[in-house]
Design a protein around this motif. Sequence first.
Motif, PDB file in Angstrom:
ATOM      1  N   UNK A   1       0.862  -1.191   0.000  1.00  0.00           N
ATOM      2  CA  UNK A   1       0.000   0.000   0.000  1.00  0.00           C
ATOM      3  C   UNK A   1       0.896   1.238   0.000  1.00  0.00           C
ATOM      4  N   UNK A   2       0.774   2.024  -1.067  1.00  0.00           N
ATOM      5  CA  UNK A   2       1.661   3.181  -1.249  1.00  0.00           C
ATOM      6  C   UNK A   2       0.853   4.476  -1.132  1.00  0.00           C
ATOM      7  N   UNK A   3       1.349   5.365  -0.298  1.00  0.00           N
ATOM      8  CA  UNK A   3       0.671   6.651  -0.059  1.00  0.00           C
ATOM      9  C   UNK A   3       1.566   7.787  -0.526  1.00  0.00           C
ATOM     10  N   UNK A   4       0.989   8.671  -1.336  1.00  0.00           N
ATOM     11  CA  UNK A   4       1.755   9.769  -1.912  1.00  0.00           C
ATOM     12  C   UNK A   4       1.860  10.997  -1.015  1.00  0.00           C
ATOM     13  N   UNK A   5       2.277  12.115  -1.618  1.00  0.00           N
ATOM     14  CA  UNK A   5       2.621  13.310  -0.858  1.00  0.00           C
ATOM     15  C   UNK A   5       1.466  13.906  -0.058  1.00  0.00           C
ATOM     16  N   UNK A   6       1.810  14.378   1.110  1.00  0.00           N
ATOM     17  CA  UNK A   6       0.900  15.075   2.042  1.00  0.00           C
ATOM     18  C   UNK A   6      -0.104  14.158   2.739  1.00  0.00           C
TER      19      UNK A   6
ATOM     20  N   UNK B   1      -4.610  17.937   7.934  1.00  0.00           N
ATOM     21  CA  UNK B   1      -4.821  18.547   6.623  1.00  0.00           C
ATOM     22  C   UNK B   1      -6.307  18.589   6.239  1.00  0.00           C
ATOM     23  N   UNK B   2      -6.804  19.755   5.863  1.00  0.00           N
ATOM     24  CA  UNK B   2      -8.173  19.927   5.321  1.00  0.00           C
ATOM     25  C   UNK B   2      -9.181  18.920   5.879  1.00  0.00           C
ATOM     26  N   UNK B   3      -9.485  18.964   7.175  1.00  0.00           N
ATOM     27  CA  UNK B   3     -10.376  17.932   7.743  1.00  0.00           C
ATOM     28  C   UNK B   3     -11.758  17.873   7.102  1.00  0.00           C
ATOM     29  N   UNK B   4     -12.203  19.008   6.519  1.00  0.00           N
ATOM     30  CA  UNK B   4     -13.542  18.979   5.902  1.00  0.00           C
ATOM     31  C   UNK B   4     -13.539  18.097   4.648  1.00  0.00           C
ATOM     32  N   UNK B   5     -12.363  17.966   4.042  1.00  0.00           N
ATOM     33  CA  UNK B   5     -12.257  17.126   2.831  1.00  0.00           C
ATOM     34  C   UNK B   5     -11.822  15.704   3.187  1.00  0.00           C
ATOM     35  N   UNK B   6     -10.827  15.618   4.101  1.00  0.00           N
ATOM     36  CA  UNK B   6     -10.205  14.299   4.348  1.00  0.00           C
ATOM     37  C   UNK B   6     -10.590  13.685   5.694  1.00  0.00           C
ATOM     38  N   UNK B   7     -11.347  14.424   6.514  1.00  0.00           N
ATOM     39  CA  UNK B   7     -11.733  13.907   7.829  1.00  0.00           C
ATOM     40  C   UNK B   7     -10.626  14.110   8.861  1.00  0.00           C
TER      41      UNK B   7
ATOM     42  N   UNK C   1      -8.554   7.296  -4.004  1.00  0.00           N
ATOM     43  CA  UNK C   1      -8.588   8.688  -3.550  1.00  0.00           C
ATOM     44  C   UNK C   1      -9.600   8.787  -2.424  1.00  0.00           C
ATOM     45  N   UNK C   2      -9.178   9.395  -1.353  1.00  0.00           N
ATOM     46  CA  UNK C   2     -10.065   9.536  -0.196  1.00  0.00           C
ATOM     47  C   UNK C   2     -11.260  10.430  -0.570  1.00  0.00           C
ATOM     48  N   UNK C   3     -10.953  11.532  -1.253  1.00  0.00           N
ATOM     49  CA  UNK C   3     -12.014  12.462  -1.654  1.00  0.00           C
ATOM     50  C   UNK C   3     -12.525  12.104  -3.052  1.00  0.00           C
ATOM     51  N   UNK C   4     -13.672  12.668  -3.407  1.00  0.00           N
ATOM     52  CA  UNK C   4     -14.188  12.480  -4.768  1.00  0.00           C
ATOM     53  C   UNK C   4     -13.525  13.538  -5.657  1.00  0.00           C
TER      54      UNK C   4
END
Length: 163
Positions: A5-10, A17-23, A99-102
Amino acid sequence: MKIMIIQGPNLNMLGIRDPRIYGNIKLETIHQNIQKHAEQMNIEVDFFQSNFEGEIVDKIQECLGQYDGIIINPAAYSHTSIAIRDAISAVNLPTIEVHISNIHAREDFRHKSITAAVCAGVIAGFGPIGYHLALQGLSQILGEIQAIQQAQRQAQEQTMQQN
Ligand code: DQA
């Protein structure tokens, strides 16, 4: 079955980070939850996060011969990185993009994923659950590949016995 499982930048900034978008959930907690789910499915998982494009390319290349498949959230590199796309294509391992967000409901520049075209599937907008959906999807794909390979081996054995 072994999956990287590979996770990219940020994505190391999840929780801040941006909790309204990513929780509010941290990457570490997301990984702990994936680990538990993978254990229930009898799948071995390893995790890697990097903010550097080249390190992600290296990690994808290292998966060859070591892992059966990849789950990747290339984050912002999804929209820019031909190098990551080429690495996924080069190793030719079944890969699911998450992608976590849409991304399609966000800014125009996020609508296009350069990396998605070389992935078996894309999951977007389900929050961290997306990684679990990817795990299930990838395990299904890998199971089908294994079944085909086994059938091919059996057919070869039968041909050898007949000759
Ligand atoms: C992201 C979406 C990308 O557009 C963004 O650059 C990210 C995270 C997601 O998981 O929703 O960093 O990949």
